[in-house]
Design a protein around this motif. Sequence first.
Motif, mmCIF file in Angstrom:
data_model
loop_
_atom_site.group_PDB
_atom_site.id
_atom_site.type_symbol
_atom_site.label_atom_id
_atom_site.label_comp_id
_atom_site.label_asym_id
_atom_site.label_seq_id
_atom_site.Cartn_x
_atom_site.Cartn_y
_atom_site.Cartn_z
ATOM 1 N N GLY A 254 -36.955 23.764 -1.453
ATOM 2 C CA GLY A 254 -37.984 23.412 -0.461
ATOM 3 C C GLY A 254 -37.388 23.225 0.929
ATOM 4 N N ARG A 255 -36.223 22.572 1.009
ATOM 5 C CA ARG A 255 -35.557 22.404 2.308
ATOM 6 C C ARG A 255 -35.160 23.748 2.897
ATOM 7 N NH1 ARG A 255 -31.800 17.324 0.682
ATOM 8 N NH2 ARG A 255 -33.406 15.735 0.875
ATOM 9 N N TRP A 256 -34.611 24.635 2.044
ATOM 10 C CA TRP A 256 -34.211 25.963 2.527
ATOM 11 C C TRP A 256 -35.421 26.734 3.060
ATOM 12 C CZ3 TRP A 256 -30.778 27.618 -2.211
ATOM 13 C CH2 TRP A 256 -29.541 26.953 -2.127
ATOM 14 N N ILE A 257 -36.516 26.657 2.310
ATOM 15 C CA ILE A 257 -37.734 27.348 2.753
ATOM 16 C C ILE A 257 -38.224 26.765 4.076
ATOM 17 C CG2 ILE A 257 -40.181 27.716 2.205
ATOM 18 C CD1 ILE A 257 -39.348 28.062 -0.711
ATOM 19 N N GLY A 258 -38.162 25.438 4.210
ATOM 20 C CA GLY A 258 -38.555 24.802 5.475
ATOM 21 C C GLY A 258 -37.671 25.246 6.629
ATOM 22 N N GLN A 259 -36.362 25.341 6.387
ATOM 23 C CA GLN A 259 -35.454 25.800 7.442
ATOM 24 C C GLN A 259 -35.743 27.257 7.814
ATOM 25 O OE1 GLN A 259 -31.517 25.081 5.954
ATOM 26 N NE2 GLN A 259 -31.485 22.939 6.651
ATOM 27 N N VAL A 260 -35.975 28.093 6.813
ATOM 28 C CA VAL A 260 -36.272 29.499 7.089
ATOM 29 C C VAL A 260 -37.567 29.614 7.888
ATOM 30 C CG1 VAL A 260 -36.927 31.686 5.995
ATOM 31 C CG2 VAL A 260 -34.968 30.401 5.141
ATOM 32 N N ARG A 261 -38.584 28.828 7.530
ATOM 33 C CA ARG A 261 -39.840 28.849 8.294
ATOM 34 C C ARG A 261 -39.615 28.375 9.728
ATOM 35 N NH1 ARG A 261 -44.479 26.482 4.224
ATOM 36 N NH2 ARG A 261 -44.589 28.316 2.878
ATOM 37 N N GLY A 262 -38.789 27.345 9.901
ATOM 38 C CA GLY A 262 -38.471 26.868 11.244
ATOM 39 C C GLY A 262 -37.776 27.928 12.072
ATOM 40 N N TYR A 263 -36.796 28.633 11.450
ATOM 41 C CA TYR A 263 -36.109 29.718 12.161
ATOM 42 C C TYR A 263 -37.092 30.826 12.529
ATOM 43 C CZ TYR A 263 -31.726 27.568 10.595
ATOM 44 O OH TYR A 263 -30.694 26.701 10.366
ATOM 45 N N ALA A 264 -37.977 31.162 11.591
ATOM 46 C CA ALA A 264 -38.957 32.223 11.855
ATOM 47 C C ALA A 264 -39.906 31.814 12.973
ATOM 48 C CB ALA A 264 -39.740 32.546 10.579
ATOM 49 N N ARG A 265 -40.334 30.554 12.963
ATOM 50 C CA ARG A 265 -41.238 30.058 14.009
ATOM 51 C C ARG A 265 -40.540 30.104 15.367
ATOM 52 N NH1 ARG A 265 -43.317 26.173 11.112
ATOM 53 N NH2 ARG A 265 -41.524 24.827 11.420
ATOM 54 N N HIS A 266 -39.267 29.693 15.390
ATOM 55 C CA HIS A 266 -38.494 29.713 16.632
ATOM 56 C C HIS A 266 -38.307 31.153 17.122
ATOM 57 C CE1 HIS A 266 -35.648 28.276 19.604
ATOM 58 N NE2 HIS A 266 -34.779 29.185 19.193
ATOM 59 N N PHE A 267 -38.036 32.058 16.210
ATOM 60 C CA PHE A 267 -37.849 33.466 16.568
ATOM 61 C C PHE A 267 -39.130 34.067 17.136
ATOM 62 C CE2 PHE A 267 -37.960 37.982 15.327
ATOM 63 C CZ PHE A 267 -36.862 38.430 16.026
ATOM 64 N N THR A 268 -40.276 33.839 16.471
ATOM 65 C CA THR A 268 -41.540 34.396 16.963
ATOM 66 C C THR A 268 -41.923 33.777 18.305
ATOM 67 O OG1 THR A 268 -42.786 32.802 15.637
ATOM 68 C CG2 THR A 268 -42.442 34.989 14.686
ATOM 69 N N ALA A 269 -41.644 32.485 18.501
ATOM 70 C CA ALA A 269 -41.933 31.866 19.794
ATOM 71 C C ALA A 269 -41.082 32.500 20.893
ATOM 72 C CB ALA A 269 -41.688 30.357 19.728
ATOM 73 N N GLY A 270 -39.820 32.785 20.584
ATOM 74 C CA GLY A 270 -38.955 33.451 21.564
ATOM 75 C C GLY A 270 -39.454 34.843 21.906
ATOM 76 N N ILE A 271 -39.867 35.597 20.896
ATOM 77 C CA ILE A 271 -40.400 36.946 21.129
ATOM 78 C C ILE A 271 -41.671 36.867 21.979
ATOM 79 C CG2 ILE A 271 -41.442 38.958 20.009
ATOM 80 C CD1 ILE A 271 -38.434 38.852 19.683
ATOM 81 N N GLU A 272 -42.557 35.915 21.675
ATOM 82 C CA GLU A 272 -43.790 35.766 22.458
ATOM 83 C C GLU A 272 -43.477 35.403 23.906
ATOM 84 O OE1 GLU A 272 -46.169 32.925 20.375
ATOM 85 O OE2 GLU A 272 -46.717 34.339 18.801
ATOM 86 N N ASN A 273 -42.465 34.561 24.127
ATOM 87 C CA ASN A 273 -42.077 34.212 25.503
ATOM 88 C C ASN A 273 -41.555 35.423 26.252
ATOM 89 O OD1 ASN A 273 -42.822 31.539 25.381
ATOM 90 N ND2 ASN A 273 -40.806 30.820 24.747
ATOM 91 N N VAL A 274 -40.757 36.252 25.583
ATOM 92 C CA VAL A 274 -40.229 37.461 26.234
ATOM 93 C C VAL A 274 -41.381 38.400 26.596
ATOM 94 C CG1 VAL A 274 -38.860 39.542 25.810
ATOM 95 C CG2 VAL A 274 -37.957 37.308 25.187
ATOM 96 N N ILE A 275 -42.321 38.574 25.688
ATOM 97 C CA ILE A 275 -43.474 39.441 25.954
ATOM 98 C C ILE A 275 -44.292 38.886 27.111
ATOM 99 C CG2 ILE A 275 -45.675 40.241 24.995
ATOM 100 C CD1 ILE A 275 -44.253 40.460 22.274
ATOM 101 N N ARG A 276 -44.538 37.565 27.109
ATOM 102 C CA ARG A 276 -45.313 36.941 28.183
ATOM 103 C C ARG A 276 -44.622 37.115 29.534
ATOM 104 N NH1 ARG A 276 -45.467 31.978 26.256
ATOM 105 N NH2 ARG A 276 -47.056 32.576 24.778
ATOM 106 N N GLU A 277 -43.291 36.933 29.573
ATOM 107 C CA GLU A 277 -42.559 37.108 30.823
ATOM 108 C C GLU A 277 -42.623 38.551 31.297
ATOM 109 O OE1 GLU A 277 -38.633 35.665 30.170
ATOM 110 O OE2 GLU A 277 -39.264 33.565 30.063
#
Length: 123
Positions: free
Chosen positions: A33-56
């Motif tokens: 469960g912790r590993w899955i939570g960390q992977v989801r956090g990394y994925a959320r951080h990655f998608t937020a970064g991609i969205e910021n690049v697209i917005r910029e």
Amino acid sequence: MFGVDTSELLVVAVVALLFIGPKELPRVMMMIGRWIGQVRGYARHFTAGIENVIREAELEEMEKKWREENVRILAQYPADGDYPEPTPVMTSLPPSDDQPSLPLEAPAAPDDDPTPPDERPLP
């Protein structure tokens, strides 16, 4: 979810119970469960970064269009150009003699009953 059916999940749970054992299963599930939570956090951080690049990128594109439009407008209407003075629309108030004075109260509605309104019975 990922094409995993209930029966397949049940088989995985039984195999995990057999290989890991009932004593270690809660700890292993918590670790997973912790590993899955960390992977989801990394994925959320990655998608937020991609969205910021697209917005910029979109903002840069819009700023480029605005700069081009500003250059076009400034070329069409230079700051030192000779422009005619706009004519005023209304220089003074209209004369009040032309318009009749308006009544302050509306006229009473026509009434066929000759008795005064105070003496009439209430409806």
